[in-house]
Design a protein around this motif. Structure first.
Motif, PDB file in Angstrom:
ATOM      1  N   VAL A 114      66.521  95.543  68.275  1.00  0.00           N
ATOM      2  CA  VAL A 114      68.291  95.145  68.054  1.00  0.00           C
ATOM      3  C   VAL A 114      68.686  96.205  66.909  1.00  0.00           C
ATOM      4  N   LYS A 115      69.238  96.988  67.030  1.00  0.00           N
ATOM      5  CA  LYS A 115      70.291  97.591  65.700  1.00  0.00           C
ATOM      6  C   LYS A 115      71.362  96.822  65.253  1.00  0.00           C
ATOM      7  N   GLY A 116      71.934  96.682  66.466  1.00  0.00           N
ATOM      8  CA  GLY A 116      73.094  95.283  66.510  1.00  0.00           C
ATOM      9  C   GLY A 116      72.733  94.246  66.173  1.00  0.00           C
ATOM     10  N   GLN A 117      74.166  93.553  65.274  1.00  0.00           N
ATOM     11  CA  GLN A 117      73.518  92.172  65.290  1.00  0.00           C
ATOM     12  C   GLN A 117      74.423  91.110  65.955  1.00  0.00           C
ATOM     13  N   ALA A 118      75.160  91.687  66.497  1.00  0.00           N
ATOM     14  CA  ALA A 118      75.977  89.855  67.190  1.00  0.00           C
ATOM     15  C   ALA A 118      75.981  90.633  68.570  1.00  0.00           C
ATOM     16  N   TYR A 119      75.627  89.071  69.038  1.00  0.00           N
ATOM     17  CA  TYR A 119      74.944  89.772  70.013  1.00  0.00           C
ATOM     18  C   TYR A 119      75.910  89.656  71.608  1.00  0.00           C
ATOM     19  N   GLU A 120      77.461  89.711  70.610  1.00  0.00           N
ATOM     20  CA  GLU A 120      78.449  90.330  72.090  1.00  0.00           C
ATOM     21  C   GLU A 120      78.484  91.324  71.765  1.00  0.00           C
ATOM     22  N   LYS A 121      77.809  92.251  71.230  1.00  0.00           N
ATOM     23  CA  LYS A 121      77.501  93.866  71.000  1.00  0.00           C
ATOM     24  C   LYS A 121      76.551  94.261  71.744  1.00  0.00           C
ATOM     25  N   LEU A 122      75.854  93.568  72.519  1.00  0.00           N
ATOM     26  CA  LEU A 122      73.797  93.805  72.309  1.00  0.00           C
ATOM     27  C   LEU A 122      73.576  95.090  73.170  1.00  0.00           C
ATOM     28  N   LEU A 123      74.641  94.713  74.445  1.00  0.00           N
ATOM     29  CA  LEU A 123      74.005  95.462  75.425  1.00  0.00           C
ATOM     30  C   LEU A 123      74.425  97.045  75.433  1.00  0.00           C
ATOM     31  N   GLY A 124      73.606  98.500  75.809  1.00  0.00           N
ATOM     32  CA  GLY A 124      73.806  99.207  75.074  1.00  0.00           C
ATOM     33  C   GLY A 124      73.006  99.602  74.055  1.00  0.00           C
ATOM     34  N   GLU A 125      73.106  98.743  73.211  1.00  0.00           N
ATOM     35  CA  GLU A 125      72.371  99.053  71.905  1.00  0.00           C
ATOM     36  C   GLU A 125      71.025  99.794  71.756  1.00  0.00           C
ATOM     37  N   ASP A 126      70.831 100.631  71.355  1.00  0.00           N
ATOM     38  CA  ASP A 126      69.628 101.115  70.755  1.00  0.00           C
ATOM     39  C   ASP A 126      68.166 100.472  70.061  1.00  0.00           C
ATOM     40  N   VAL A 127      67.325 100.260  70.608  1.00  0.00           N
ATOM     41  CA  VAL A 127      65.805  99.531  69.964  1.00  0.00           C
ATOM     42  C   VAL A 127      65.438 100.428  68.658  1.00  0.00           C
ATOM     43  N   CYS A 128      65.136  99.201  67.854  1.00  0.00           N
ATOM     44  CA  CYS A 128      64.756 100.359  66.442  1.00  0.00           C
ATOM     45  C   CYS A 128      62.855  99.323  66.172  1.00  0.00           C
ATOM     46  N   PHE A 129      62.720  99.759  65.055  1.00  0.00           N
ATOM     47  CA  PHE A 129      61.472  98.764  64.827  1.00  0.00           C
ATOM     48  C   PHE A 129      61.377  98.362  63.454  1.00  0.00           C
ATOM     49  N   SER A 182      66.784  85.178  69.377  1.00  0.00           N
ATOM     50  CA  SER A 182      66.983  85.173  68.619  1.00  0.00           C
ATOM     51  C   SER A 182      67.840  86.465  67.142  1.00  0.00           C
ATOM     52  N   THR A 183      66.888  86.491  66.602  1.00  0.00           N
ATOM     53  CA  THR A 183      67.769  87.361  65.724  1.00  0.00           C
ATOM     54  C   THR A 183      67.634  89.225  65.835  1.00  0.00           C
ATOM     55  N   CYS A 184      67.660  88.790  67.229  1.00  0.00           N
ATOM     56  CA  CYS A 184      67.480  90.346  67.679  1.00  0.00           C
ATOM     57  C   CYS A 184      66.674  91.036  67.658  1.00  0.00           C
ATOM     58  N   VAL A 185      65.495  90.242  67.834  1.00  0.00           N
ATOM     59  CA  VAL A 185      63.759  90.622  68.478  1.00  0.00           C
ATOM     60  C   VAL A 185      63.925  90.961  69.742  1.00  0.00           C
ATOM     61  N   VAL A 186      62.440  92.299  70.325  1.00  0.00           N
ATOM     62  CA  VAL A 186      62.327  92.584  71.172  1.00  0.00           C
ATOM     63  C   VAL A 186      61.219  91.893  71.646  1.00  0.00           C
ATOM     64  N   THR A 187      60.895  90.516  72.424  1.00  0.00           N
ATOM     65  CA  THR A 187      59.843  89.936  72.479  1.00  0.00           C
ATOM     66  C   THR A 187      59.134  90.025  73.548  1.00  0.00           C
ATOM     67  N   HIS A 188      57.641  90.425  74.101  1.00  0.00           N
ATOM     68  CA  HIS A 188      56.979  90.195  75.377  1.00  0.00           C
ATOM     69  C   HIS A 188      57.486  88.460  76.002  1.00  0.00           C
ATOM     70  N   ASN A 189      58.459  88.925  77.750  1.00  0.00           N
ATOM     71  CA  ASN A 189      57.711  87.332  77.754  1.00  0.00           C
ATOM     72  C   ASN A 189      56.693  86.732  78.553  1.00  0.00           C
ATOM     73  N   CYS A 190      56.568  85.860  78.360  1.00  0.00           N
ATOM     74  CA  CYS A 190      55.098  85.064  78.818  1.00  0.00           C
ATOM     75  C   CYS A 190      55.539  84.972  81.000  1.00  0.00           C
ATOM     76  N   SER A 191      54.009  85.040  81.323  1.00  0.00           N
ATOM     77  CA  SER A 191      54.525  85.100  82.607  1.00  0.00           C
ATOM     78  C   SER A 191      52.911  84.095  83.524  1.00  0.00           C
TER      79      SER A 191
END
Length: 206
Positions: free
Chosen positions: A128-143, A171-180
């Motif tokens: 996630v581009k944003g760093q602050a967890y309070e402002k993550l909502l609506g942020e764009d995902v990059c790589f 963690s540090t704004c990483v998007v990860t697959h969840n286990c199921s």
């Protein structure tokens, strides 16, 4: 407990499921309207104990590639097998996962799932581009590119959440697959978790 752990890992390899994050990895979550950042272990333990209810975390919407709230469907905990992997990304981001945790990776075919132990330097994972967890909502995902993978000793529980979007931001704004845990129904999946070879105690599942 070594035999139990080996059975769990074997079951994961066969598609029964796996667990992923050390207990001290931070995770932003919402309990009702309250947003906070806490270790994933605290979230899972609190949910198992009934302290947290109606919990949501941040996830990536696969249609919009933006961060959205995602309901937690289930939580898990299992003992580790004594090691985790520290993944280092360009820009300084780091996070730890179990070797068999499924990571989201971008390749020529699009976004795929690959076990952490098979992810190589130079491959790109969603962040996630944003760093602050309070402002993550609506942020764009990059790589961001993986620049290092190192094995580290770890003794203790591993924790995971299963979300309605199939991934979560940790963690540090990483998007990860969840286990199921796979099964013909939620009830069948829980039976599978509590039966050999997994034999996860009733109190470790919710």
């Amino acid at each position: 407990r070594g035999e139990e752990v080996r059975a769990l890992i074997q079951a994961a390899a066969l598609g029964h499921g796996c667990l992923c994050l050390p207990g001290d990895e931070p995770l932003a979550f919402m309990n009702g309207r309250s947003l906070r950042l806490a270790p994933i272990g605290e979230l899972v333990e609190g949910t198992l104990e009934g302290k947290y209810k109606e919990v949501s975390v941040f996830s990536m919407d696969p249609k919009t590639w933006k961060v959205v709230p995602s309901k937690v469907k289930r939580v898990f905990k299992v003992p580790s097998d004594g090691k985790v992997l520290r993944m280092r990304l360009e820009g300084g981001k780091e996070f730890r996962v179990s070797p068999d945790h499924p990571l989201l990776v971008l390749d020529e075919d699009g976004l795929i799932t690959r076990q952490a132990m098979n992810v190589k330097g130079g491959e790109r994972v969603p962040v996630v581009k944003g760093q602050a967890y309070e402002k993550l909502l609506g942020e764009d995902v990059c790589f961001a590119r993986v620049v290092g993978v190192a094995e580290e000793p770890y003794e203790g529980w591993l924790y995971d959440v299963e979300t309605e979007h199939g991934n979560f931001v940790h963690s540090t704004c990483v998007v990860t697959h969840n286990c199921s845990i796979h099964g013909e129904s939620p009830e069948a999946a829980l039976i599978r978790m509590k039966s050999p070879p997994m034999d996860v105690p009733e109190g470790n599942l919710m």
